[in-house]
Structure formats: C-alpha cells, structure tokens
Design an enzyme around this catalytic site. Sequence first.
Site, PDB file in Angstrom:
ATOM      1  N   ARG A   1       0.880  -1.262  -0.092  1.00 36.61           N
ATOM      2  CA  ARG A   1       0.078  -0.073  -0.067  1.00 36.61           C
ATOM      3  C   ARG A   1       1.039   1.321  -0.052  1.00 36.61           C
ATOM      4  O   ARG A   1       1.817   1.532   0.951  1.00 36.61           O
ATOM      5  CB  ARG A   1      -0.898  -0.083   1.238  1.00 36.61           C
TER       6      ARG A   1
ATOM      7  N   SER B   1      -7.941  -1.117   1.162  1.00 40.85           N
ATOM      8  CA  SER B   1      -8.594  -1.230   2.227  1.00 40.85           C
ATOM      9  C   SER B   1      -9.514  -0.192   2.876  1.00 40.85           C
ATOM     10  O   SER B   1      -9.972   0.650   2.247  1.00 40.85           O
ATOM     11  CB  SER B   1      -8.293  -2.182   3.372  1.00 40.85           C
ATOM     12  N   HIS B   2      -9.206   0.167   4.024  1.00 40.53           N
ATOM     13  CA  HIS B   2      -9.873   0.982   4.797  1.00 40.53           C
ATOM     14  C   HIS B   2      -9.073   2.719   4.740  1.00 40.53           C
ATOM     15  O   HIS B   2      -9.574   3.605   4.998  1.00 40.53           O
ATOM     16  CB  HIS B   2     -10.052   0.512   6.561  1.00 40.53           C
TER      17      HIS B   2
ATOM     18  N   ASP C   1     -15.862  -1.587   5.180  1.00 38.47           N
ATOM     19  CA  ASP C   1     -14.679  -0.468   4.757  1.00 38.47           C
ATOM     20  C   ASP C   1     -14.628  -0.707   3.438  1.00 38.47           C
ATOM     21  O   ASP C   1     -15.535  -1.004   2.624  1.00 38.47           O
ATOM     22  CB  ASP C   1     -13.510  -1.055   5.327  1.00 38.47           C
TER      23      ASP C   1
ATOM     24  N   ASP D   1     -13.119  -2.164   0.642  1.00 35.24           N
ATOM     25  CA  ASP D   1     -12.945  -3.381   0.034  1.00 35.24           C
ATOM     26  C   ASP D   1     -13.942  -4.320   0.924  1.00 35.24           C
ATOM     27  O   ASP D   1     -14.078  -5.616   0.183  1.00 35.24           O
ATOM     28  CB  ASP D   1     -11.583  -4.113   0.008  1.00 35.24           C
TER      29      ASP D   1
ATOM     30  N   ASP E   1     -14.347  -6.044   3.348  1.00 29.23           N
ATOM     31  CA  ASP E   1     -14.010  -7.436   4.098  1.00 29.23           C
ATOM     32  C   ASP E   1     -14.257  -6.886   5.649  1.00 29.23           C
ATOM     33  O   ASP E   1     -14.182  -7.739   6.698  1.00 29.23           O
ATOM     34  CB  ASP E   1     -12.647  -7.818   3.877  1.00 29.23           C
ATOM     35  N   ARG E   2     -14.344  -5.670   6.251  1.00 31.28           N
ATOM     36  CA  ARG E   2     -14.681  -5.385   7.610  1.00 31.28           C
ATOM     37  C   ARG E   2     -16.030  -5.017   7.750  1.00 31.28           C
ATOM     38  O   ARG E   2     -16.784  -4.660   6.898  1.00 31.28           O
ATOM     39  CB  ARG E   2     -14.054  -4.045   7.635  1.00 31.28           C
TER      40      ARG E   2
ATOM     41  N   THR F   1      -1.371 -10.903  13.695  1.00 29.01           N
ATOM     42  CA  THR F   1      -2.380 -10.027  12.889  1.00 29.01           C
ATOM     43  C   THR F   1      -2.309 -10.177  11.732  1.00 29.01           C
ATOM     44  O   THR F   1      -1.250 -10.125  10.902  1.00 29.01           O
ATOM     45  CB  THR F   1      -2.080  -8.542  13.440  1.00 29.01           C
TER      46      THR F   1
ATOM     47  N   GLU G   1     -10.974 -10.660  13.964  1.00 25.87           N
ATOM     48  CA  GLU G   1      -9.811  -9.772  14.508  1.00 25.87           C
ATOM     49  C   GLU G   1     -10.497  -8.389  15.070  1.00 25.87           C
ATOM     50  O   GLU G   1     -11.691  -8.207  14.862  1.00 25.87           O
ATOM     51  CB  GLU G   1      -9.027  -9.245  13.257  1.00 25.87           C
TER      52      GLU G   1
ATOM     53  N   SER H   1     -10.057  -5.686  14.656  1.00 22.85           N
ATOM     54  CA  SER H   1     -10.069  -4.571  13.580  1.00 22.85           C
ATOM     55  C   SER H   1     -11.177  -4.566  12.878  1.00 22.85           C
ATOM     56  O   SER H   1     -10.940  -4.184  11.687  1.00 22.85           O
ATOM     57  CB  SER H   1      -8.701  -4.608  12.814  1.00 22.85           C
TER      58      SER H   1
ATOM     59  N   LYS I   1     -11.537 -12.214   5.592  1.00 15.37           N
ATOM     60  CA  LYS I   1     -12.650 -11.713   6.386  1.00 15.37           C
ATOM     61  C   LYS I   1     -13.770 -11.125   5.514  1.00 15.37           C
ATOM     62  O   LYS I   1     -13.444 -10.911   4.219  1.00 15.37           O
ATOM     63  CB  LYS I   1     -12.049 -10.626   7.328  1.00 15.37           C
TER      64      LYS I   1
HETATM   65  C1  VG1 Z   1      -4.681  -3.818  10.208  1.00 19.50           C
HETATM   66  C2  VG1 Z   1      -5.416  -4.471  11.197  1.00 19.50           C
HETATM   67  C3  VG1 Z   1      -5.231  -6.009  10.786  1.00 19.50           C
HETATM   68  C4  VG1 Z   1      -5.990  -6.191   9.418  1.00 19.50           C
HETATM   69  C5  VG1 Z   1      -5.298  -5.594   8.515  1.00 19.50           C
HETATM   70  C6  VG1 Z   1      -5.903  -5.517   7.009  1.00 19.50           C
HETATM   71  O1  VG1 Z   1      -3.154  -4.144   9.937  1.00 19.50           O
HETATM   72  O2  VG1 Z   1      -4.750  -4.404  12.180  1.00 19.50           O
HETATM   73  O3  VG1 Z   1      -6.015  -6.917  11.898  1.00 19.50           O
HETATM   74  O4  VG1 Z   1      -5.802  -7.584   9.336  1.00 19.50           O
HETATM   75  O5  VG1 Z   1      -5.562  -4.204   8.803  1.00 19.50           O
HETATM   76  O6  VG1 Z   1      -7.100  -5.283   7.094  1.00 19.50           O
HETATM   77  P1  VG1 Z   1      -2.189  -3.497  10.741  1.00 19.50           P
HETATM   78  O7  VG1 Z   1      -0.963  -4.163  10.300  1.00 19.50           O
HETATM   79  O8  VG1 Z   1      -2.226  -1.905  10.086  1.00 19.50           O
HETATM   80  O9  VG1 Z   1      -2.412  -3.383  12.246  1.00 19.50           O
HETATM   81  V1  VG1 Z   1      -7.814  -4.601   5.671  1.00 19.50           V
HETATM   82  O10 VG1 Z   1      -9.298  -4.562   5.901  1.00 19.50           O
HETATM   83  O11 VG1 Z   1      -7.151  -2.954   5.964  1.00 19.50           O
HETATM   84  O12 VG1 Z   1      -6.995  -5.425   4.601  1.00 19.50           O
HETATM   85 CO    CO Z   2     -10.488  -4.000   4.116  1.00 20.76          CO
END
Ligand code: VG1
Ligand code: CO
Length: 609
Positions: free
Chosen positions: A25, A124-125, A299, A301, A303-304, A394, A413, A415, A426
Amino acid sequence: MVMFKIARVETTPIDGQKPGTSGLRKKVKVFKQPHYLQNFVQATFNALGADKVRGATLVVSGDGRYYSKDAIQIIIKMAAANGVRSIWVGQNGLLSTPAVSAVIRERVAADGSKANGAFILTASHNPGGPTEDFGIKYNMENGGPAPEGITDKIYTNTTTIKEYLIAEGLPDVDISAIGLTSFAGPEGQFDVDVFDSASDYVKLMKSIFDFQSIQKLLSSPKFTVCYDALHGVAGAYAKRIFVEELGAQESSLINCVPKEDFGGGHPDPNLTYAKELVARMGLGKTNEQDPPEFGAAADGDADRNMILGKRQVVFFFFFFNVDVSTAVFTYEFNSNFRFFVTPSDSVAIIAANAVQAIPYFASGLKGVARSMPTSAALDVVAKNLNLKFFEVPTGWKFFGNLMDAGMCSVCGEESFGTGSDHIREKDGIWAVLAWLSILAYKNKDNLGGKKLVSVEDIVRQHWATYGRHYYTRYDYENVDAGAAKELMSHLVKLQSSLSEVNNIIKGIRSDVSKVVHGDEFEYKDPVDGSISKHQGIRYLFEDGSRLIFRLSGTGSEGATIRLYIEQYEKDPSKIGRDSQDALAPLVEVALKLSKMQEFTGRSAPTVIT
Ligand code: VG1
Ligand code: CO
C-alpha cells in the site's frame, strides 16, 4: 482476433516494495511512477514461477478506488505477456475482497475452468483518490492472501528485478461490459472475461444462511436496518442482498454507490469515520421514523464490518439533597444512542450462536481462532463449548492454513474483521448476515410480540453468561518512524525485569493488577511449522488484563502505533460500566509505562476504537 506481441522492458529495482500486513500500500503518486506497478506485478509472477503462471486463470479486480482502472489494464497486458490463459474481471473492475476469494473458490467459467489466483487492487480502509492510497495484493488458489513465504519472495524479487514482460498491440479491454474478449498471442489464445461482480458471492451467501428467516425478520415493521458502505465496493453487493434478496427498504442503504475517492472520507467502519450511520442510529425520531434497530458499515473493500444496535431507553435518576429534607426527583432521559458491538465481542457472539442460527454451521464448529490483539472473549466461548482454539498474529493470512486443514470454522480480529471458512478472507457482509441470522433466531417466536430481542440484549446476555472483556484500541497514526521504533525497543527492554515493571506500575496506579508475563508474540503455524516473529509486544497481567503494542503494517506514510487494552470482568454487577471508564486505570498505566508522549510528542491518539 486482435494479435499481440510480447515486449521485454528493461527496469531497475525500486525501494520499499515490501508487502505489509495485507499487500503493498502506497500513495497513488508512488504507484504512478514509471515501472512501479509493473515491477511489483512481474516480481509476483516470478515468485509464483512460470509453471503456475503459464496457462493460468487469474482474477483481477478490487474496491474501485482511484487508479484501479489503469492498473487493471496494465495487469491484463502483463498477464498476457507472461503466458496467462485468462483474466477474469468483475464488471467495472469491482469485486470486494471477500468476493474475490469466493470467485477463486467457487466460480466455474463456461469452458469449465476455475481461477488459480488473484490480484486484488485495494488499500482497504485507507482513503482513496489522486493524493491518497492505492494497494495491491496477491491471493492464492485457496482464495486466501499469499503466505509470508510468497510475499517475502515477491519482495526479494523487487530488489533484483531487471525486466518485465508486457503485451504490445493489445488494446485496452472494455471492462464496463459483461462478456468475453479473445486475443491471439505468440503462444496461443488469451481471454479477458468480464462478469457480474455480485452473482457468485450472492449465491454463496444463500448457501450459508437461511435467507427466508432473515427475510421474515426484515419484514417485521419493528425491525428496521441501516447499512453504510462508506462509498466502498460493499455498495455493489448491498442492494442485491439486502434489498433484492431480503426485502429491506432501499432507504436502508446509505453511501452504497462505489466511488473512486470514497466521497473524500476514510472508508473505515468505526465510530469515528462512519459518521452518517452513527448519526442515524443516534437520532431520535426523524420524519416520523424511529432510529433503526440494527446498523452496520463496511470498509472500502468490504471485508470489514461494524455492528450497531439501537440503544434501549435509559432512565436516569437524579437525587438532590435540599437542606434537611430530601427531595427526590426522577428524571427520565431518553438517550437513544447507538449500542456498539466491539469486534472482539462480535466474533465471540457469532461463535456462541453459530450452530443454532446459521445452517452452514449446523453440524458444529471445527474450531475458532482470533488474532493475538483481539480480546479473549472468544477464548471463553471456546472453553465453554469445548472448541479447538487458536491465537494467530495480526493479518488474515494466518487463518488460511487452519481453515484449509479443517481446524477452524469461525475467526476474527479486533480490527472489525470477522469471517469463516466459507472463504479465505474476512467478510463484511457475511458478518452482517450472521448477526441478522442470530437476531432472526432469537426472535423467531417473537415477531408478533411487544418487543424484539435487540442487539444490545444479545450482547448483555452474552456478558452475563461468559463475563465481559472491556476493550479499547488507541491508534497513533503517522508518527515519526524512528520515534515509534524507539518506543517499541523501550518496551522490549523493560520486559527484561518484570519486578521493575511492577514497581513502575505501582507508582502510576495502585489499583491495577500485576504483570506476570511479558514477551514479543511469536507464532508457530501448527499446520506447516513456519515461524513468525516480532508480532507485537505483550504485557499480560495476573487478573487476565493485557496491554499490547504493535506497529501497523498497512499504513503508507510514517508509522502507526497501535495500543490494545483489555480487562476481563466476571462479576455480573460490574459488567455494565462504560468501557472507557472501566479501562481508565490500565490506559494510564499503558501511556506512562510506554512513555507515549515522550517518544511521539502526542498527547492523544488519532483514533480510539
Ligand atoms: C490492520 C489490522 C489487521 C488487519 C489489516 C488488514 O493491520 O490491524 O487486523 O488484518 O489491517 O485489514 P495493521 O498492520 O495496520 O494493524 V484490511 O480490511 O485493511 O485489508
Ligand atoms: Co479491508
């Protein structure tokens, strides 16, 4: 048939192409640099090896964020040149991350072929748009994110890359129209198949849940819902599932048209960023309408998920002392605030109710799993129901092996990620359907009654049975990377003497329990034996409380420090407190012990969830 040739383009390695928690990213302007995307894609093909790439069928799509359409055309041309046989693209390049996983696992093309993997284009988010983030990750044949062995190889390849292959003479493919387009390459035919983004996913959901019972719940005038896609790709599924299949009102959907820049917002489903949903859930009567019974958000994409319920009316009693005589006034205050389900509770509650409420799980759960920083609410359920339990680092990629080995059915998770072994990602909409199924089950004989069993009732009942895990996460975003590292090494150093740690804690708060274990979390995959180190710094307390510090692996700038705070309460008279109040002593200890302000200069976190 249009013919194309293969061009070899010279290139040189570009720094910083190491995939993080979930792919690579970076800011869009970084991705737009000459050769940047191309180097990463070729490094991926090289990591997979020619035998996996030649003749393969690959999915390429994503959350529709800015730069996706250009990226898709580039990847199509590179895939053609690397000997891929077919590329599958969701219409307009849209596929949610869970839908990609479903398509890899379930979709069969007209000629009987199945997909071997996917490039998912999403950050993602993280926000999208010309000055925001883009992202790419590779998913394997099981539908799950590439394991560390592959992502490490991809990264190594990006540091030595000398050339990439791209098709010359292959025009841009129209990805807005469903249909198959074929081209002739030097080694044979190459197809691009544009298909409906939703149908495979909808079909899968219908095979998991009892849509009829959810439909019945939604048809009750007492049960209203609101779903906020935050302008992300969930919008491409929400109408099909919630409105067309389940009969919800169209006005239940907000921000459900996918936008390249997510309307300028953070497509992150939490109480800070899902403002519109939170406002809808919290308002009193508007236009003669009550706030919805149930609210959820996704979110970028999809998945959240965030799950909200309507807050029950709260009665406040004020007592005034007036001289010698005591006058008691009761004052009713209708506080129709939303009720927030923490993601850690959500996965525990889904696991506790899955067998009864969701047909897919009717024959039992194979096991459950959570990421290390996720609260131990799931552990208590696993113990009570005698289920196999796993704690992984994670990132969703760690659940895949357990699921492939038939050891885990439900996982989550903290998150805002919840899911099951129906796919290997997810799944935001799955989580909403799981909650609706539980609500439908709890209300099955009650729809004509006076009052429905609410989200809040279900959560409070769960706490009464299993105890409550007070939980919060503090994020310090875009902190100086050097300062973040120093803070982390300070915390590791402290762990060499727990008696000193406990002395420091005693000096901060006397009402906090004592640390009995400190380490950096390390995971040995029980299926393939691979070891992942440095997965977060843990302080475990005698009373079950935990403090966890991690550096994020999904940011695109500076460093993000995540602090996870958890405290277990079994005493039924103490489970109804406000969570920030209940956790205040531990928060104070965490901030002072880590010298958060000293190292980062921040007196407050960027986001609290
Ligand atoms: C974060 C979350 C983690 C999740 C990841 C991808 O990672 O803490 O639990 O699996 O995002 O989610 P990090 O390394 O920033 O803590 V998604 O929906 O952003 O693909
Ligand atoms: Co996501």
